[in-house]
Write a protein that holds these residues in place. Structure first.
Motif, PDB file in Angstrom:
ATOM      1  N   LEU A 133      50.774  57.657  27.360  1.00 45.43           N
ATOM      2  CA  LEU A 133      51.156  56.819  28.491  1.00 45.43           C
ATOM      3  C   LEU A 133      50.963  57.617  29.775  1.00 45.43           C
ATOM      4  O   LEU A 133      51.587  58.670  29.958  1.00 45.43           O
ATOM      5  N   VAL A 134      50.074  57.137  30.641  1.00 39.70           N
ATOM      6  CA  VAL A 134      49.728  57.851  31.865  1.00 39.70           C
ATOM      7  C   VAL A 134      50.366  57.167  33.071  1.00 39.70           C
ATOM      8  O   VAL A 134      50.176  55.960  33.275  1.00 39.70           O
ATOM      9  N   ASP A 135      51.111  57.938  33.859  1.00 36.20           N
ATOM     10  CA  ASP A 135      51.727  57.456  35.092  1.00 36.20           C
ATOM     11  C   ASP A 135      50.897  57.973  36.259  1.00 36.20           C
ATOM     12  O   ASP A 135      51.034  59.121  36.668  1.00 36.20           O
ATOM     13  N   PRO A 136      49.978  57.160  36.816  1.00 37.43           N
ATOM     14  CA  PRO A 136      49.112  57.640  37.893  1.00 37.43           C
ATOM     15  C   PRO A 136      49.881  57.887  39.186  1.00 37.43           C
ATOM     16  O   PRO A 136      50.979  57.359  39.395  1.00 37.43           O
ATOM     17  N   ALA A 137      49.274  58.677  40.051  1.00 45.14           N
ATOM     18  CA  ALA A 137      49.808  58.822  41.394  1.00 45.14           C
ATOM     19  C   ALA A 137      49.648  57.485  42.121  1.00 45.14           C
ATOM     20  O   ALA A 137      48.761  56.682  41.785  1.00 45.14           O
ATOM     21  N   ALA A 193      57.927  59.993  20.344  1.00 49.08           N
ATOM     22  CA  ALA A 193      57.337  58.655  20.295  1.00 49.08           C
ATOM     23  C   ALA A 193      55.950  58.591  20.917  1.00 49.08           C
ATOM     24  O   ALA A 193      55.107  57.807  20.480  1.00 49.08           O
ATOM     25  N   LEU A 194      55.695  59.399  21.951  1.00 57.94           N
ATOM     26  CA  LEU A 194      54.447  59.279  22.689  1.00 57.94           C
ATOM     27  C   LEU A 194      54.186  60.547  23.489  1.00 57.94           C
ATOM     28  O   LEU A 194      55.018  61.458  23.544  1.00 57.94           O
ATOM     29  N   VAL A 195      53.012  60.580  24.114  1.00 58.30           N
ATOM     30  CA  VAL A 195      52.659  61.667  25.028  1.00 58.30           C
ATOM     31  C   VAL A 195      52.733  61.108  26.442  1.00 58.30           C
ATOM     32  O   VAL A 195      52.036  60.141  26.785  1.00 58.30           O
ATOM     33  N   ALA A 196      53.598  61.694  27.266  1.00 59.54           N
ATOM     34  CA  ALA A 196      53.770  61.238  28.650  1.00 59.54           C
ATOM     35  C   ALA A 196      52.927  62.108  29.576  1.00 59.54           C
ATOM     36  O   ALA A 196      52.966  63.336  29.499  1.00 59.54           O
ATOM     37  N   VAL A 197      52.162  61.450  30.457  1.00 61.82           N
ATOM     38  CA  VAL A 197      51.313  62.150  31.419  1.00 61.82           C
ATOM     39  C   VAL A 197      51.683  61.675  32.815  1.00 61.82           C
ATOM     40  O   VAL A 197      51.645  60.474  33.099  1.00 61.82           O
ATOM     41  N   ASP A 198      52.048  62.624  33.677  1.00 60.59           N
ATOM     42  CA  ASP A 198      52.468  62.300  35.039  1.00 60.59           C
ATOM     43  C   ASP A 198      51.516  62.949  36.021  1.00 60.59           C
ATOM     44  O   ASP A 198      51.309  64.179  35.989  1.00 60.59           O
ATOM     45  N   ILE A 199      50.900  62.149  36.904  1.00 60.27           N
ATOM     46  CA  ILE A 199      49.928  62.652  37.873  1.00 60.27           C
ATOM     47  C   ILE A 199      50.571  62.687  39.254  1.00 60.27           C
ATOM     48  O   ILE A 199      51.198  61.710  39.691  1.00 60.27           O
ATOM     49  N   ASN A 200      50.392  63.810  39.967  1.00 62.02           N
ATOM     50  CA  ASN A 200      50.996  63.991  41.291  1.00 62.02           C
ATOM     51  C   ASN A 200      49.943  64.425  42.302  1.00 62.02           C
ATOM     52  O   ASN A 200      48.975  65.117  41.955  1.00 62.02           O
ATOM     53  N   THR A 201      50.151  64.044  43.559  1.00 56.83           N
ATOM     54  CA  THR A 201      49.191  64.359  44.620  1.00 56.83           C
ATOM     55  C   THR A 201      49.372  65.751  45.189  1.00 56.83           C
ATOM     56  O   THR A 201      48.475  66.277  45.840  1.00 56.83           O
ATOM     57  N   GLY A 202      50.518  66.363  44.994  1.00 60.37           N
ATOM     58  CA  GLY A 202      50.761  67.679  45.576  1.00 60.37           C
ATOM     59  C   GLY A 202      50.956  67.586  47.086  1.00 60.37           C
ATOM     60  O   GLY A 202      51.588  66.650  47.586  1.00 60.37           O
TER      61      GLY A 202
END
Length: 338
Positions: free
Chosen positions: A282-286, A240-249
């Protein structure tokens, strides 16, 4: 390694081209079995799709879908051009606005007028280019002189315009008949010659090995994208979509979320381009304060300006996600390398 290099090679027997900028893979094209964007068909109208504002067309490569079909009757032949790649199981996207594009010129039937790229600001050069165009142009076609004309020899520009005008005339005169491919879209090597600029072009059999292209491609097979500062980004396409997950490490500073988000959003267009991903993103920011959203948007918009693929920032969801809509101009790399 500093500078811009174009490496022309192959991946598993498929023609491929890589653009390497300062030792980093900047763009990648790999041929596939799909119809190439830019391919021109003589298609035959099949049936309108009520409620979808379009019509299915017959082409030699399968059914295509055309929007805005007022006045088009079933069985009628027409000229159309492939505008992108279709999702699995869907029709080829096409339009009737034909473009005959080469390195220096774009001929635009049905859109008269001669225009010079805005990136060419020298008035004397613009005047010279217009004189060349007026000497060569025939008929009522329009013409766009591309920014690459700035460094080109006048004779090369004139020959390029003449070739595209001749091709346009041949195609437009061949509208009647059964479904047929009239012009093949550009292969990766031709696309690289037409669209990319570089200090070096390496077309040797060992070019991909010599410039480490295979290792760079291997890094694209997985979802993980390491970021400067210790953060990371995961890019995972679904149906359905491209999921992007951002992490701080491991960064625990107060500004860790903002720093990771800024680094990820700067890198995101390049990663989507290399991986051949489009559609809904869909981008999930930190975690970061709401007051930082404007700054994040500015960084993303600046990064998208450097990206040739049309991408729309739809906005923020109530859950704090960033929605993007990106044109599908590539086949997903995972599908090609499977």
């Amino acid at each position: 390694m500093k500078g811009r290099t174009i490496a022309l090679g192959a991946i598993d027997g498929a023609e491929a081209a890589a653009l390497i900028v300062d030792g980093q893979l900047h763009d990648l094209l790999v041929d596939s079995d799909h119809p190439r964007p830019g391919t021109i068909y003589r298609a035959v109208a099949l049936r309108p799709m009520k409620g979808q504002g379009g019509m299915f067309l017959e082409t030699p490569d399968g059914n295509a879908f055309l929007r805005q079909v007022k006045g088009l009757a079933p069985g009628q032949p027409l000229l159309v051009q492939v505008s992108g790649y279709a999702d699995p199981g869907k029709a080829i996207p096409v339009n009737t606005r034909l473009l005959f594009k080469s390195r220096y010129a774009i001929v635009t039937p049905g859109a008269p007028g001669i225009n010079v790229s805005r990136q060419i600001r020298d008035d004397d050069l613009r005047e010279t280019l217009l004189e060349i165009a007026h000497d060569v142009m025939e008929g009522e076609h329009g013409l766009i002189l591309r920014s690459s004309c700035a460094e080109a020899h006048p004779q090369d520009i004139a020959e390029d315009i003449a070739a595209m005008v001749q091709l346009a005339a041949q195609v437009l005169a061949d509208e009647s008949g059964a479904a047929e491919v009239l012009v093949e879209g550009d292969s990766p090597h031709i696309h690289a010659w037409r669209e990319w600029t570089a200090d070096e072009i390496d077309d040797s059999a060992e070019s991909f090995d010599a410039h480490g292209v295979f290792d760079m491609i291997d890094a694209l097979r997985g979802p993980l994208v390491p970021l400067a500062g210790g953060g990371s980004m995961y890019i995972e396409p679904t149906r359905a979509l491209v999921a992007v997950d951002i992490n701080t490490g491991g960064d625990t500073s107060p500004a860790a979320g903002l720093k990771a988000n800024m680094a990820a959003l700067r890198e995101l267009p390049r990663q989507l381009q290399l991986r051949g991903l489009g559609g809904q993103v869909l981008v999930d920011p930190a975690p970061a304060p709401k007051k930082d959203r404007r700054q994040m948007e500015q960084v993303l918009r600046a990064a998208l300006k450097q990206d040739a693929t049309e991408t729309i920032i739809a906005g923020w969801t109530q859950l704090g996600l960033i929605e993007l809509q990106r044109k599908r101009e590539r086949v997903p790399l995972t599908e090609i390398l499977a």
